[in-house]
Write a protein that holds these residues in place. Structure first.
Motif, short mmCIF file in Angstrom:
data_model
loop_
_atom_site.label_atom_id
_atom_site.label_comp_id
_atom_site.label_asym_id
_atom_site.label_seq_id
_atom_site.Cartn_x
_atom_site.Cartn_y
_atom_site.Cartn_z
N LEU A 85 0.82 -1.20 0.00
CA LEU A 85 0.00 0.00 0.00
C LEU A 85 0.86 1.26 0.00
N MET A 86 1.86 1.23 0.86
CA MET A 86 2.72 2.40 0.93
C MET A 86 3.41 2.63 -0.40
N GLN A 87 3.82 1.53 -0.99
CA GLN A 87 4.47 1.63 -2.29
C GLN A 87 3.54 2.28 -3.31
N GLU A 88 2.31 1.80 -3.31
CA GLU A 88 1.39 2.26 -4.34
C GLU A 88 0.93 3.68 -4.10
N THR A 89 0.66 3.99 -2.87
CA THR A 89 0.03 5.28 -2.60
C THR A 89 1.02 6.37 -2.22
N GLY A 90 2.18 5.98 -1.77
CA GLY A 90 3.13 7.00 -1.36
C GLY A 90 2.90 7.50 0.04
N PHE A 91 1.96 6.90 0.74
CA PHE A 91 1.75 7.30 2.13
C PHE A 91 2.91 6.80 2.99
N SER A 92 3.17 7.55 4.02
CA SER A 92 4.20 7.13 4.96
C SER A 92 3.58 6.12 5.93
N PRO A 93 4.41 5.37 6.65
CA PRO A 93 3.86 4.44 7.65
C PRO A 93 2.93 5.15 8.62
N PHE A 118 -9.83 1.82 0.34
CA PHE A 118 -10.04 3.04 1.12
C PHE A 118 -8.81 3.95 1.06
N VAL A 119 -7.68 3.35 1.30
CA VAL A 119 -6.45 4.14 1.28
C VAL A 119 -6.14 4.63 -0.11
N LYS A 120 -6.38 3.76 -1.07
CA LYS A 120 -6.05 4.17 -2.44
C LYS A 120 -6.90 5.35 -2.88
N ILE A 121 -8.15 5.32 -2.48
CA ILE A 121 -9.00 6.45 -2.86
C ILE A 121 -8.50 7.73 -2.18
N HIS A 179 1.13 7.71 8.11
CA HIS A 179 -0.16 7.96 7.43
C HIS A 179 -1.01 6.70 7.44
N ILE A 180 -0.37 5.61 7.05
CA ILE A 180 -1.13 4.36 6.93
C ILE A 180 -1.74 3.98 8.27
N ILE A 181 -0.93 4.14 9.30
CA ILE A 181 -1.43 3.77 10.62
C ILE A 181 -2.60 4.66 11.01
N ARG A 182 -2.42 5.90 10.75
CA ARG A 182 -3.48 6.83 11.10
C ARG A 182 -4.75 6.51 10.34
N LEU A 183 -4.59 6.25 9.06
CA LEU A 183 -5.77 5.94 8.26
C LEU A 183 -6.39 4.62 8.70
N HIS A 184 -5.52 3.69 9.11
CA HIS A 184 -6.05 2.42 9.56
C HIS A 184 -6.87 2.60 10.83
N ASP A 185 -6.37 3.42 11.71
CA ASP A 185 -7.15 3.71 12.91
C ASP A 185 -8.51 4.29 12.54
N ARG A 186 -8.46 5.19 11.61
CA ARG A 186 -9.70 5.82 11.19
C ARG A 186 -10.64 4.78 10.57
N PHE A 187 -10.04 3.92 9.77
CA PHE A 187 -10.83 2.88 9.12
C PHE A 187 -11.52 2.02 10.17
N LYS A 188 -10.75 1.67 11.18
CA LYS A 188 -11.34 0.82 12.21
C LYS A 188 -12.43 1.56 12.98
N ALA A 189 -12.20 2.84 13.17
CA ALA A 189 -13.21 3.62 13.88
C ALA A 189 -14.51 3.67 13.09
N LEU A 190 -14.36 3.76 11.77
CA LEU A 190 -15.57 3.81 10.95
C LEU A 190 -16.24 2.45 10.90
N ASP A 191 -15.42 1.43 10.89
CA ASP A 191 -15.93 0.07 10.79
C ASP A 191 -16.34 -0.39 12.18
N LYS A 192 -17.52 0.02 12.57
CA LYS A 192 -17.90 -0.17 13.96
C LYS A 192 -18.09 -1.62 14.32
N GLU A 193 -18.50 -2.40 13.35
CA GLU A 193 -18.76 -3.79 13.67
C GLU A 193 -17.54 -4.67 13.45
N GLY A 194 -16.45 -4.09 13.07
CA GLY A 194 -15.22 -4.86 12.95
C GLY A 194 -15.24 -5.90 11.85
N ARG A 195 -15.92 -5.61 10.76
CA ARG A 195 -16.01 -6.61 9.70
C ARG A 195 -14.81 -6.58 8.77
#
Lengths: 968, 194
Positions: free
Chosen positions: B17-25, B83-86, B27-43
């Motif tokens: 992902l980092m390779q493709e998007t150019g996000f730093s680690p 999600f990250v790619k978008i 960034h990725i972690i932050r976005l992942h946290d956000r993703f998990k926060a949005l994904d309330k049911e943990g699916r």
């Protein structure tokens, strides 16, 4: 208004100013810095000229002195003011002392203005040398003249005058017209440079100068300690708004760069004020009496001065916006409110010794959006012009007086070491400071500031009149080295304004700094950029970032829900910004198209066909260009000169025609000047009208000329009807007047066409031939005379003119449509017709309809134009090419086909069945018949095609006037 | 947030992902946290409803379209890498990055940013913004303040301005051309927190 108040204030001259000072001084100095000596509030410290000043009074104070003025160039006459005052009655009394003050001020303004004219005589010269340089040089010369004449310098840049009158005009202009979005987008960087940068410069310069002094680099005679140098560093370190505006406005660097330097110069005022006041108080108290607590008080003072100043400004902004909500009935004083309240914001901040510049800037920024929406268009123009005029003249005066002040050797004390080291330090520390801060900022900036930007920012750190005024304000009792500081400041100011100002332009060119473009956004850009904003906000929300867009969106919600509701008029509140933008663009395009089109037409009348061949679309990057290229396709209705419809219409018509004949030619002479008007942006309203008018005339003439030329070639064409004028010649006009007064169309017998065609028709007849005919009381379409259709029916021509008002009836072209701008008639009209013109447009269409045959229902163009509620799909009607081209172009080829029925109508005209105006219109239109159809349909750009294609629309069921696609 | 390395390890394909998007680690972690926060049911994936739960987004006039842009046609879910790619579309363009001539166009390139914006208009995915599509967006953005006629005239005007081939619609090429002078890199980028 501020100009008036300026005059008023200065009329009472020194007394008033001094009174004001006393008032200020007598107020409890609430926010006084601790160590200020009793009786001297910070305000007075900043503004009251020290005792020494009264010896060499500034222009305001000089005049208030009772003693006869020193003979000088300006008031040389004052040496014999009472010469004739012997005894008895004087026939002519010499009242110099009475008018002296305003007289001198007016003279100065005159000198300054004339100087500006002279500088702008040579275009090449002004592009190389900034105006500010020239003004300073002029000031030097004037100062020398005064000095030689009077042996004593009488005039000087007086700090009181400067801070109370000259500076506010410039800051007010800057704040009010500050591009708010750009400013807030870069607010972080601006604040950083303004606060940290200024502090850095002040301290570094101060300490280093002290170091140089310790090291012996500065002469012993410069009697200054650490505090004095820090004080000097504080006043010399601030970038000056006046100088920055003067220089950067001519350089045209890109807007981000400009707003950062400019914003910094405005916002650093708070820092400068506080530092200056703190140091003054320290210096006056003596270095021994400064305690640690005082430094913290200084910091607290900074917060209060800056935040307080901002708050005062915002409060006044809210008041101002709120007041303009209710000025609908008293439009005339709208500008006055703006000037007064913005100025009051400045004065109030001064009153509490807050940062006045901050206050005024934020008042301007804050109120602009609401005020501009509330006040009328004319008020907007008034405000704009007045502010610009005042700011410009204030700037001129400041620079001239800077020059003059420099000549006054009595206040100079030169020390090479001090001057040179100061120059070096301010340049070096500016560069270092900018580089360091930029490095820090670029961590956070979306768009990093490049190296080139940093160079320009460092180099653009100009010092100016604020520093000079502050240094002049110093009290020589306490600051022993004042004379040295004054000299150094003058040198620094001159160096930055003249040398750097002179070289920054080549530097910017050499570095290839991105320049600003004067391009206006297209409607596409407006829409998409708004969409981008929404997208970014949404993405920030999704990504869980509370970033800039998040907060901006929050603010916009707040603004929309509360502020705008409170501060905007109800009628304005419901307008959309995008809609406004759309209208602006439309009007602008219409004007540019028409302007260009007029030129194209007049310059290349006969090359119309060839122009048509150039209309392949891919060549043009956008429609605006396309329209420009094809401007010949546009034809206009005449424009509204005065919008009052009245019973006196006939007289006015007559007057109009007389005027028109006389006015057109002079107007055309100025044609080329239009686009290069000095005040470029947005101030076009008046000019726009003139352009409409001018081009209308040009276009009509060129229609005729093409018509005549064509007739020379091809007489067999049967459509020529318009030459009635030639026949009737002199008797024509009276008759027309009759016809205007008449509600029914006057039937003018027509000679057979063959007789009419005379290639050698004199030019003047052309004007007559096109005369618009009108009858009075044309207001409602319902009143339309029945005789017109009747006459047409009688002809039994296939034309079958629909019952709709005739041209003359509905469109007194120069007169119809209350308050509406001039309509333009064009194929491209649905692109270029400003929406607010559409009513007028529809009227003119309907009038044309009355003369036309209805073969093509729902012609794409017209249907697009007159579209009512439901969208009529611009159909597959022919090629999408020119739109018009498709339908009418084919008709051109075979005149007898389709809607082109005028030839037949002609026979009836001979029987006198047609009204004169119809004849004329037909003449106009028939004359426009294009040459045989060599061009492919759809490529034709001849105006007549458009006209006819417009005409072909059958009258829709609705009354023309009910067709208002939009309300304004 | 936990320690960086451990969180990063939990993210599948983080390196790619980092390779493709150019996000730093970070960034990725932050976005992942956000993703998990949005994904309330943990699916492990997000549904449109999850996006709908974002309060601010409900107030965004074109919020629905932007949510829609996260879901490729026919799909009802979006996983983390999509999600990250978008979101990577909106990463600022980095100039320092060495340009490898044969590397694929980065996601945050100018034309990709534009394509993202374009597809928000072009809801029927026919490669053109038709008048109706434009009208819908305008109606959303302008709200109730503007009458239908005004909307239409704006839309007409917009299309005519951008429409170079006279097909009464804006193709992507035309869209790009009409925004040629706009600094897309600036106006379609947000600063992702580190």
């Amino acid at each position: 208004m501020r100009g008036l108040s300026l005059l008023l204030f200065i009329t009472v001259a020194g007394e008033a100013t001094t009174d004001l000072f006393v008032t200020v001084a007598s107020l409890p100095p609430e926010l006084e810095v601790s160590a200020a000596p009793a009786g001297t509030s910070p305000v007075t410290a900043r503004h009251i000229p020290g005792p020494g000043e009264y010896g060499h009074p500034g222009i305001a104070l000089a005049r208030s002195e009772e003693e006869p003025a020193v003979p000088s160039t300006e008031d040389g006459e004052s040496s014999h003011p009472h010469g004739g005052g012997g005894g008895g009655y004087e026939i002519v009394q010499w009242e110099w002392s009475y008018v002296k003050t305003p007289y001198i001020i007016a003279s100065w303004l005159l000198v300054a203005s004339v100087a500006k004219i002279l500088f702008h005589c040579s275009q090449r010269f002004t592009t190389a040398v900034p105006e500010s340089c020239m003004l300073i040089l002029l000031g030097l010369v004037l100062g020398a003249v005064v000095l030689i004449a009077s042996k004593k310098q009488t005039y000087q840049l007086d700090p009181g005058l400067f801070f109370l009158f000259l500076l506010p005009t410039i800051v007010g202009d800057a704040g009010y017209f500050m591009p708010a979005r750009l400013f807030f987008d870069n607010l972080g960087a601006i604040l950083m440079y303004a606060v940290v940068g200024t502090l850095w410069n002040a301290f570094c310069t101060g300490f280093c100068l002290y170091g140089v002094k310790m090291a012996g680099g500065i002469d012993e005679k410069v009697n200054a300690g650490l505090m004095d140098f820090l004080l000097f560093g504080a006043l010399i370190s601030a970038v000056d708004p006046v100088a920055v505006i003067a220089v950067f406005e001519e350089v045209h660097v890109n807007e981000t760069l400009f707003i950062i330097v400019f914003g910094e110069s405005l916002l650093n005022d708070a820092v400068t004020v506080v530092l200056y006041k703190v140091y003054i108080s320290f210096v006056e108290a003596g270095p021994g009496n400064v305690y640690t607590a005082d430094y913290f008080k200084g910091i607290a003072s900074f917060l209060i001065v800056s935040i307080g100043g901002t708050l005062v400004g915002l409060i006044f902004a809210v008041i101002l916006a709120f007041v303009t909500r209710f000025t609908k009935t008293v439009r005339i004083i709208e500008p006055l409110f703006i000037f007064l309240l913005v100025y009051l914001a400045y004065l109030t901040a001064e009153l509490f010794s807050l940062s006045a510049i901050l206050s005024m800037t934020f008042c301007g920024i804050g109120c602009n959006k609401y005020v501009e929406a509330n006040i009328s268009q004319k008020s907007r123009t008034t405000v704009k012009y007045t502010m610009k005029t005042l700011a410009s003249i204030a700037e001129t005066i400041i620079f001239i007086f800077l020059g003059i002040s420099a000549v006054d050797k009595s206040k100079w004390a030169w020390d090479t070491g001090l001057v040179v080291s100061t120059l070096i330090f301010i340049l070096v520390f500016r560069a270092v400071g900018v580089a360091g801060q930029t490095w820090f900022l670029n961590w956070f900036r979306l768009v990093p500031l490049e190296k080139i930007d940093q160079v320009v920012m460092s180099y653009g750190g100009l010092r100016g009149a604020v520093a000079f005024a502050l240094v002049v304000l110093l009290d020589k009792e306490h600051v022993k080295a004042k004379d040295y500081f004054v000299a150094t400041t003058i040198v620094v100011v001159f160096f930055t304004v003249m040398f750097q100002g002179l070289t920054i332009k080549p530097l910017v060119k050499w570095l290839k700094v991105p320049r600003s473009t004067n391009r206006k956004p297209t409607i596409n850009e407006e829409i998409h950029e708004r969409a981008f904003d929404h997208i970014l906000t949404a993405v920030e929300d999704i990504a869980g970032l509370n970033g800039y867009h998040h907060w901006r969106d929050k603010w916009e919600q707040f603004d929309k829900n509360y502020l705008s509701k409170l501060l905007l008029r109800k009628s304005v509140y419901h307008k959309s910004e995008l809609w406004e933008a759309y209208q602006k663009i439309n009007i602008r395009d219409a004007i540019s198209v028409i302007d260009q089109g007029g030129n194209v037409l007049t310059s290349a009348r006969l090359s119309l066909p060839s122009m048509a061949s150039r209309t392949s679309f891919p060549e043009f990057t956008n429609v605006t260009n396309y329209l420009r290229e094809n401007g010949s396709g546009v034809c206009l209705d005449l424009q509204v000169i005065d919008t009052v419809p009245g019973a006196k219409i006939e007289e006015e018509l007559e007057t109009h025609h007389v005027l028109a004949e006389n006015l057109y030619k002079p107007r055309r002479q100025y044609q080329s000047h239009y686009s290069r008007h000095f005040m470029t942006v947005g101030e076009k309203e008046r000019q726009d009208r003139e352009v409409f008018q001018r081009n209308m005339h040009n276009r009509l003439e060129s229609f005729k000329s093409t018509r005549y030329k064509r007739h020379k070639k091809d007489r067999s064409q049967k459509k020529h009807k318009g030459s009635d004028a030639k026949e009737q010649d002199t008797s024509d006009k009276p008759r027309r007047n009759v016809s205007w007064q008449d509600r029914d169309p006057v039937v003018v017998p027509m000679a057979p066409e063959e007789d009419i065609h005379d290639p050698s028709e004199p030019d003047k007849d052309e004007d007559v031939g096109i005369t618009f005919v009108a009858r009075k009381a044309p207001e409602t379409p319902k009143e339309r005379p029945k005789s017109v259709p009747a006459a047409l029916d009688a002809c039994q021509s296939p034309v079958a003119a629909p019952p709709s008002p005739t041209c003359g009836e509905k469109n007194l072209p120069w007169k119809y449509g209350m308050g509406s701008l001039p309509p333009c008639v064009s194929v491209e009209a649905n692109k270029i017709i400003p929406i607010d013109l559409q009513q007028a447009w529809n009227q003119s269409i309907s009038s044309l309809e009355s003369l036309a045959s209805p073969p093509e229902p729902q012609h794409p163009r017209v249907s697009a134009l007159s579209r009512l509620g439901g969208p009529v799909r611009t159909s597959a009607n022919g090629k999408s090419g020119g739109g018009v081209g498709a339908g009418s172009g084919s008709n051109i080829g075979s005149p007898s086909s389709g809607q082109f029925k005028f030839p037949t109508a002609k026979e009836e005209e001979e029987e006198g069945a047609l009204s004169q105006q119809q004849q004329e219109l037909q003449a106009l239109m028939s004359s426009l018949t294009p040459p045989p159809a060599t061009q492919s349909a759809g490529k034709r750009r001849n105006p007549c095609v458009y006209l006819r294609s417009l005409v072909t629309v059958p009258p829709s069921g609705g009354e023309p006037q009910s067709r208002r696609p939009t309300q304004l | 947030m936990g320690s960086t390395s451990s969180t990063l390890l939990k993210i599948p394909n983080a390196e790619v992902l980092m390779q493709e998007t150019g996000f730093s680690p970070a960034h990725i972690i932050r976005l992942h946290d956000r993703f998990k926060a949005l994904d309330k049911e943990g699916r492990g994936y997000l549904c449109p409803q999850d996006f709908g739960a974002i309060k601010e987004l409900a107030m965004n006039p074109i919020g629905d379209r932007i949510i829609g842009a996260f879901f490729s046609p026919g799909k009802e879910t979006v996983d983390f890498s999509t999600f990250v790619k978008i979101l990577a579309h909106f990463r600022p363009v980095d100039k320092d990055r060495p340009k490898e001539p044969n590397s694929p166009e980065p996601i945050n390139s100018r034309s990709n940013k534009l394509k993202f914006a374009f597809q928000l208009y072009d809801q029927d995915k026919d490669g053109k913004i038709s008048r109706d599509e434009l009208l819908k967006v305008l109606r959303a953005m302008l709200g109730m303040q503007v009458t239908e006629e005004q909307l239409e005239s704006i839309a007409d005007r917009t299309i005519q301005e951008a429409d170079l081939d006279r097909d009464e619609a804006i193709s992507f090429e035309e869209f790009r051309k009409s925004l040629e002078k706009v600094n897309i890199d600036h106006k379609m980028s947000i600063r992702f927190l580190r």
